[in-house]
Structure formats: structure tokens, C-alpha cells
Motif scaffolding. Sequence first.
Motif, mmCIF file in Angstrom:
data_model
loop_
_atom_site.group_PDB
_atom_site.id
_atom_site.type_symbol
_atom_site.label_atom_id
_atom_site.label_comp_id
_atom_site.label_asym_id
_atom_site.label_seq_id
_atom_site.Cartn_x
_atom_site.Cartn_y
_atom_site.Cartn_z
ATOM 1 N N UNK A 1 39.369 51.360 30.245
ATOM 2 C CA UNK A 1 40.611 51.807 29.625
ATOM 3 C C UNK A 1 41.735 51.791 30.661
ATOM 4 N N UNK A 2 42.255 50.615 30.992
ATOM 5 C CA UNK A 2 43.358 50.568 31.961
ATOM 6 C C UNK A 2 44.565 51.346 31.442
ATOM 7 N N UNK A 3 45.136 52.182 32.316
ATOM 8 C CA UNK A 3 46.299 52.976 31.929
ATOM 9 C C UNK A 3 47.432 52.728 32.913
ATOM 10 N N UNK A 4 47.462 51.504 33.426
ATOM 11 C CA UNK A 4 48.497 51.149 34.382
ATOM 12 C C UNK A 4 48.644 49.645 34.424
ATOM 13 N N UNK A 5 49.590 49.197 35.217
ATOM 14 C CA UNK A 5 49.840 47.773 35.320
ATOM 15 C C UNK A 5 50.341 47.448 36.715
ATOM 16 N N UNK A 6 50.368 46.200 37.021
ATOM 17 C CA UNK A 6 50.940 45.727 38.277
ATOM 18 C C UNK A 6 52.436 45.565 38.062
ATOM 19 N N UNK A 7 53.229 46.382 38.769
ATOM 20 C CA UNK A 7 54.680 46.383 38.576
ATOM 21 C C UNK A 7 55.364 45.712 39.754
ATOM 22 N N UNK A 8 56.392 44.931 39.472
ATOM 23 C CA UNK A 8 57.156 44.312 40.556
ATOM 24 C C UNK A 8 58.265 45.275 40.971
ATOM 25 N N UNK A 9 58.196 45.759 42.212
ATOM 26 C CA UNK A 9 59.195 46.711 42.709
ATOM 27 C C UNK A 9 60.123 46.087 43.740
#
Length: 374
Positions: A311-319
Motif C-alpha cells: 500500500x504505497x502512500x507516497x511518491x517520488x517528488x521532484x524538488x
Amino acid sequence: MSNEVEIGRGKRGRRAYSLDDIALVPSRRTRDPEDVNVGWQIDAYHVDIPIMAAPMDSVMSPTTAIEFGRLGGIGVLDLDGLWTRYEDPTALFEEIAHLREENSIARLQQIYSEPIKPELITARLQEIRRAGVVVAGKLSPQRTHRYWRAVVDAGVDLFVIRGTTVSAEHVSSRSEPLNLKRFIYELDVPVIVGGVSTDTAALHLMRTGAAGVLVGFGGGAAHSTRRSLGVHAPMATAIADVAAARRDYMDESGGRYVHVIADGGIGLSGDLTRAIACGADAVMLGAALARAEEAPGRGWHWGSEATHPDMPRGHRAHVGTVGTMRQILYGPSTRADGSLNFVGALRRTMASTGYSEVKDLQRVEVVVSPYTPS
């Protein structure tokens, strides 16, 4: 006066505030920014700034943990992460930075399916210890039972048990839960545990003997817990609630002080000052440090929530990247958006509100002033 609102005839809810919803009010006294003290002492460890670096692979490697320690903070290495699964994960960081969006979660799950190796836990922490900085490592509550011995034997100074939601009363019919009170009592190192978002949950964690409590869910810029589970904790209210629990616990325990560390939603320097104004002793930075030139994530940011196998509850975000780690902490800043010179901002806020110690800034007057970015 109650701050509850009626959602519908059958449900009421308490109004809660994010850090963006509040603002600090200057007092009649001001100070020179160079005359304020921004140091922080937790247990036996004194550091120059009240900032911890989040135990996330996109933020902390053994090298950046050492650098962050030399810059005056406490870098926390993720002992559930790539550095304890792979002898040399450098190529994997490069791959993660270039993943296509549509298959990034699936590939992260695959990469993080490699087992943790206790000998690598020992090696990474000893590497940090040899550098002479405060040694801090994090395990998730689920893995603490299995790997805590390797952490303690490596000579960790601060043991961080960090999960999306951590309680002192986890109930499971499938496995023996981690008994935090017994575990912390028997451990010979200070433990920082969280996250929590309510005064009741925080009070229970304080009673376990923890040296510090993390408030919030961490990884705010890279998790989707609100979208996927419907769970969310507006940080200003959460910090103020847990600070009240700290006061109650001091009365109950005869004066034992537990540090409150804001973990999540501290993306800009103004968030740091508002978190302390609400009652935090220190903050944990994630996305803000993932923007450093030295950060392992190469401008990308992700947490353990994104790598969950079911149950992934996150993502790879570009900061992106805004400057060096030193610039992010101490400036000089070439931007006016609050992404650089966090410590300089804290100094100036303390100076303009008249406080010489970080702890005293918790007494500053605040107003509710919802903010709409222009």
C-alpha cells in the motif's frame, strides 16, 4: 469557546490549523540577530542548531549525515533504507533519478525488496561515529524488534523509531507488537519516537521514557497519506497539542522534559519559526534538504511510504536543487522564497520578536492569518 464546527447533523469536527495559517507577532523589544542563541541540547548531546535531517534516502547518506553533523545539526540515517540493503547503492540512486513517472513506484518497491543486512547497519553507523559527530539512526517500528541490537552495538547516540503513525498501544493478532515502554526502559540510549498528532497519543509515548517525540507524519512533500488513507494532521494544531501534552507530562512526572520535534511540513524557513512558536523544540527537515546539491536524491525526494510493498502512500517528488547544504542552513541566500538560510531566518525572527533563546520563542504571540500565496 469551542472550535468545533458542524460538518453535518451527525458529525462535528475540531477546526485545525496548518503552519501556513498562523503568523508570529513582533513584540516591543527587539535584539541583534548575532546576540541570540540557536543551540539545542537533547539528552547529553548539544548541537549548534535545533534541526535534524530526516532519515530518508533522498536526504541522508553516511556522507551527508557527517556533513550535516559538522554543520551543527543532527543527521539521521535511514537504517531501513538503501545504505543497509546494498554495499554500494550509488548506481541505484542514479537510476531512481531517471525513472519514468509511470513506473517509478513499481521500481522503488522492487529496489527496496532487497533484505536489510545487520552488518551494513553496523558499518554505516561506525562510519559516522569515526567522523566525531552525533550518531543517529532510524528504524521503523516494524523492524525495531529484529535489528535494534545491531544499532546499539554500533554505538548509536540517538535511536529514532519513526513511522507514519506510532502508538504506545499497537494491537496485532498476527505478531507480538513492540512494547515501547519495556523496550525504551531496557535500552541504554535515548530514543526519539513518532509520529503522533494528538495530545493523548503523545502523552502515552512520553510515558514510555522517550527523550523526544516526533510530531507529524514526516515526508510531507513526498507522501500521499491524506489522499490514500484520508489521514492528515495540520501541523500548527498538532504541535500545539503535543506541546500541551509535554506540559502535562512534566507535571505528572515531577519535571521530566520530553523534546517535541516537528516532523513534516517544514519546507521553508518560515515553517521552522512557526513550528517553534507553536511549541516545538526542534524540527526535522526532509524536502528542504533534498534540495541540496549534495543530497543523494539528485533533486528527487521520496520516503519509505513510497516503497511499501502492498500500500504505497507516497511518491517520488521532484524538488529540484537550490544550493549547497551549508547555504540551505546558513546562506547567503540568493532567493526570497524561504528555501535558503534557515538558521539566519530563525535568528532574525528571534531578534525581531525579542527572544534570545529558541525555547523562549515558544512564548511568542501568534495570530491566525490564513495565507494565500500570490
